[in-house]
Enzyme design. Structure first.
Site, PDB file in Angstrom:
ATOM      1  N   GLY A 140       0.810  -1.213   0.000  1.00  0.00           N
ATOM      2  CA  GLY A 140       0.000   0.000   0.000  1.00  0.00           C
ATOM      3  C   GLY A 140       0.842   1.262   0.000  1.00  0.00           C
ATOM      4  O   GLY A 140       1.717   1.428   0.846  1.00  0.00           O
TER       5      GLY A 140
ATOM      6  N   GLY B 271      -0.352   4.419   0.387  1.00  0.00           N
ATOM      7  CA  GLY B 271      -1.124   5.538   0.931  1.00  0.00           C
ATOM      8  C   GLY B 271      -0.338   6.314   1.962  1.00  0.00           C
ATOM      9  O   GLY B 271       0.890   6.235   2.030  1.00  0.00           O
ATOM     10  N   PHE B 272      -1.043   7.057   2.805  1.00  0.00           N
ATOM     11  CA  PHE B 272      -0.384   7.899   3.793  1.00  0.00           C
ATOM     12  C   PHE B 272       0.510   7.088   4.727  1.00  0.00           C
ATOM     13  O   PHE B 272       1.626   7.492   5.044  1.00  0.00           O
ATOM     14  CB  PHE B 272      -1.424   8.655   4.619  1.00  0.00           C
ATOM     15  CG  PHE B 272      -2.153   9.727   3.859  1.00  0.00           C
ATOM     16  CD1 PHE B 272      -1.503  10.885   3.480  1.00  0.00           C
ATOM     17  CD2 PHE B 272      -3.485   9.577   3.522  1.00  0.00           C
ATOM     18  CE1 PHE B 272      -2.164  11.881   2.781  1.00  0.00           C
ATOM     19  CE2 PHE B 272      -4.164  10.554   2.819  1.00  0.00           C
ATOM     20  CZ  PHE B 272      -3.506  11.715   2.448  1.00  0.00           C
ATOM     21  N   GLY B 273       0.020   5.935   5.184  1.00  0.00           N
ATOM     22  CA  GLY B 273       0.801   5.127   6.106  1.00  0.00           C
ATOM     23  C   GLY B 273       2.033   4.545   5.456  1.00  0.00           C
ATOM     24  O   GLY B 273       3.148   4.673   5.967  1.00  0.00           O
TER      25      GLY B 273
ATOM     26  N   VAL C 276      -1.170  -7.670  -4.791  1.00  0.00           N
ATOM     27  CA  VAL C 276      -0.819  -8.713  -3.836  1.00  0.00           C
ATOM     28  C   VAL C 276      -2.014  -9.652  -3.679  1.00  0.00           C
ATOM     29  O   VAL C 276      -3.139  -9.203  -3.435  1.00  0.00           O
ATOM     30  CB  VAL C 276      -0.430  -8.113  -2.477  1.00  0.00           C
ATOM     31  CG1 VAL C 276      -0.233  -9.203  -1.431  1.00  0.00           C
ATOM     32  CG2 VAL C 276       0.840  -7.281  -2.618  1.00  0.00           C
TER      33      VAL C 276
ATOM     34  N   GLU D  11     -19.008  17.437   1.998  1.00  0.00           N
ATOM     35  CA  GLU D  11     -18.208  18.291   1.119  1.00  0.00           C
ATOM     36  C   GLU D  11     -18.652  18.161  -0.333  1.00  0.00           C
ATOM     37  O   GLU D  11     -18.658  19.157  -1.079  1.00  0.00           O
ATOM     38  CB  GLU D  11     -16.726  17.945   1.295  1.00  0.00           C
ATOM     39  CG  GLU D  11     -16.223  18.322   2.691  1.00  0.00           C
ATOM     40  CD  GLU D  11     -14.766  17.968   2.948  1.00  0.00           C
ATOM     41  OE1 GLU D  11     -14.214  18.486   3.929  1.00  0.00           O
ATOM     42  OE2 GLU D  11     -14.198  17.171   2.174  1.00  0.00           O
TER      43      GLU D  11
ATOM     44  N   ASP E 296      -5.891   3.009   8.164  1.00  0.00           N
ATOM     45  CA  ASP E 296      -7.298   2.631   8.270  1.00  0.00           C
ATOM     46  C   ASP E 296      -7.509   1.131   8.420  1.00  0.00           C
ATOM     47  O   ASP E 296      -8.530   0.696   8.959  1.00  0.00           O
ATOM     48  CB  ASP E 296      -8.070   3.115   7.038  1.00  0.00           C
ATOM     49  CG  ASP E 296      -8.215   4.628   6.999  1.00  0.00           C
ATOM     50  OD1 ASP E 296      -7.941   5.266   8.033  1.00  0.00           O
ATOM     51  OD2 ASP E 296      -8.603   5.161   5.947  1.00  0.00           O
TER      52      ASP E 296
ATOM     53  N   ALA F 259      -6.409  10.854   7.664  1.00  0.00           N
ATOM     54  CA  ALA F 259      -5.014  10.693   7.261  1.00  0.00           C
ATOM     55  C   ALA F 259      -4.045  10.696   8.435  1.00  0.00           C
ATOM     56  O   ALA F 259      -3.027   9.981   8.411  1.00  0.00           O
ATOM     57  CB  ALA F 259      -4.639  11.802   6.271  1.00  0.00           C
ATOM     58  N   GLN F 260      -4.318  11.486   9.466  1.00  0.00           N
ATOM     59  CA  GLN F 260      -3.337  11.668  10.528  1.00  0.00           C
ATOM     60  C   GLN F 260      -2.926  10.384  11.246  1.00  0.00           C
ATOM     61  O   GLN F 260      -1.726  10.176  11.490  1.00  0.00           O
ATOM     62  CB  GLN F 260      -3.834  12.713  11.528  1.00  0.00           C
ATOM     63  CG  GLN F 260      -3.493  14.137  11.143  1.00  0.00           C
ATOM     64  CD  GLN F 260      -2.003  14.349  10.970  1.00  0.00           C
ATOM     65  OE1 GLN F 260      -1.195  13.928  11.785  1.00  0.00           O
ATOM     66  NE2 GLN F 260      -1.626  14.998   9.878  1.00  0.00           N
TER      67      GLN F 260
END
Length: 448
Positions: A23, A25-27, A92, A183, A312, A329-330
């Protein structure tokens, strides 16, 4: 064209501990950026070759930004400065703890440490009909499909004779009153007021209905009651039809039916109602809960000390967060950076440090000068100040100077002109079962 059997992962052998990250992403990105190539070999797998800033997907869907403004190629992010980093764009297919290997479509790879950072996928709660006909908003292709659908609805409504069909084209139902739904509803309301009347001067956009459907008793359930109430007032000010305590029962591509029997004719149902973890085959059911991997305070999956989960997909139960950390995201960013430290502790035989989440607050925007913010120490912002905070935070966390500049320029242009500048139907979206739509597109392109 190459066949899968002709491909290979082509990862060099190493004497260093190999960290495999699934992955980008952010992590995953923050973990890889904080691991030293002198101590580890880092291998990252992802099905796409870019890192996306998903909080701005709705702006791509509503023609406010182009997709490359919120994405950065992963290979560009990890240049020669990152020694012994290897990225492969491949799916994967499974993990094998007993042999410490990862399986992909083009081969297997042994690991010393495995980090699962696959994030989430849309959760349709087992309703295959809704999955088939609704529009999710989780990836850039989803946003482009939705953008085409929205613009095609306006084009067709401008030409259709049947008033009932025209109304179904101008009814938009957003399911899910979280940040994405709120949003997106606000962005559609701004298009309805400032953009569409000049594009289609012969149409009456007072008949364009935007419905926001939430199963709970308030919008923005993850945020404070104060922010939820303010958001509800903002949405009502811009003409959003809010339906609380309402669940969707079915949607066949033409009519959405709610539990209780109410129906709305619409050709666009946007699904932002929930997510589930994007799990990988190979770990036993007891290693997960509610679609996420159970981890300890070191992000180790319970029962598998050499396999970690962050972001997540990780379910870390603590006294303060008994249901896990919020799906923003944090936590992923902080867990990625923290795990890099703990992996170094492991190879140096040092004690591990437990992860502690620092909540920097939550933000949501409803439109120009309308936003809400929940900050630490129970502080709340709303209106213009919260709107400016939202703009700053989202530009700050974009990857790459070019993206920051492009997004900021687009927003300044939009602020002055009220224009959504990317109203292009690059690839028409036609459902597979829409034979008439497919025929129309073929004739438009002179392919028949």
């Amino acid at each position: 064209m190459l066949h899968v059997k002709e491909l290979t992962l082509n990862i060099p052998d190493t004497t260093k501990p190999r960290v495999v990250i699934i992955g980008g992403g952010f992590g995953g990105v923050n973990l890889a950026k904080n691991l030293s190539g002198k101590e580890f070999q880092v291998v990252m797998f992802d099905r796409q070759n870019y890192h996306g800033f998903w909080p701005l997907l709705y702006q791509v869907a509503t023609a406010g930004l182009e997709p490359d403004a919120i994405a950065e190629p992963l290979r560009k992010m990890f240049d020669e400065e990152y020694e012994d980093f290897h990225f492969r764009q491949v799916k994967v297919t499974g993990v094998h703890p007993e042999t410490k290997t990862v399986s992909t479509l083009v081969g297997d790879l042994p690991y010393d440490f495995l980090v699962i950072a696959t994030g989430t996928k849309s959760n349709y709660f087992g309703n295959e009909q809704i999955k088939q006909y609704s529009f999710p908003l989780k990836q850039i292709p989803d946003a482009l499909n939705l953008r085409s659908q929205l613009l095609q609805c306006f084009e067709q409504a401008n030409m259709i004779k049947d008033p009932e069909v025209r109304q179904s084209l101008l009814n938009f139902v957003i399911v899910g009153g979280g940040p994405t739904g709120v949003e997106l509803a606000g962005a559609l309301a701004e298009m309805r007021k400032h953009v569409l009347p000049s594009d289609y001067p012969g149409m009456d956009f007072s008949r364009m209905n935007i419905y926001l459907v939430e199963g709970l008793d308030r919008v923005l359930p993850p945020m404070s009651p104060e922010s939820s109430q303010t958001t509800k007032e903002y949405l009502e000010e811009v003409g959003i039809n809010i339906k609380l305590n309402t669940l969707v029962e079915s949607y066949d591509g033409k009519v959405v039916t709610f539990k209780g029997g109410e129906q709305i004719k619409t050709q666009t149902l946007i699904w932002a109602a929930g997510v589930s973890g994007a799990q990988i085959q190979g770990l036993p059911p007891e290693a997960s809960d509610r679609g996420r991997y159970l981890v300890n305070t070191f992000n180790q999956i319970i029962g598998f000390p050499e396999i970690f989960a962050i972001g997540d997909i990780a379910f870390m139960k603590t006294e303060k967060y008994p249901r896990g950390h919020p799906g923003v995201a944090q936590p992923a960013i902080q867990q990625g950076k923290h795990l890099a430290k703990n992996l170094r502790h492991i190879i140096r035989r040092e004690p591990l440090e437990p992860f502690e989440y620092f909540d920097k607050g939550s933000l949501a925007i409803i439109g120009r000068n309308r936003a809400v913010a929940d900050l630490p120490k129970n502080k709340h912002l709303k209106g213009f100040i919260a709107w400016m905070a939202w703009l700053f935070v989202h530009v700050y966390y974009l990857i790459g100077f070019r993206n920051k500049l492009v997004v900021l320029t687009n927003w300044l242009y939009k602020f002055v002109t009220y224009e959504n500048s990317t109203r292009l139907i690059i690839r028409p979206y036609i459902r597979k079962d829409d034979i008439a739509g497919q025929e129309f597109v073929r004739k438009q392109a002179d392919l028949d």
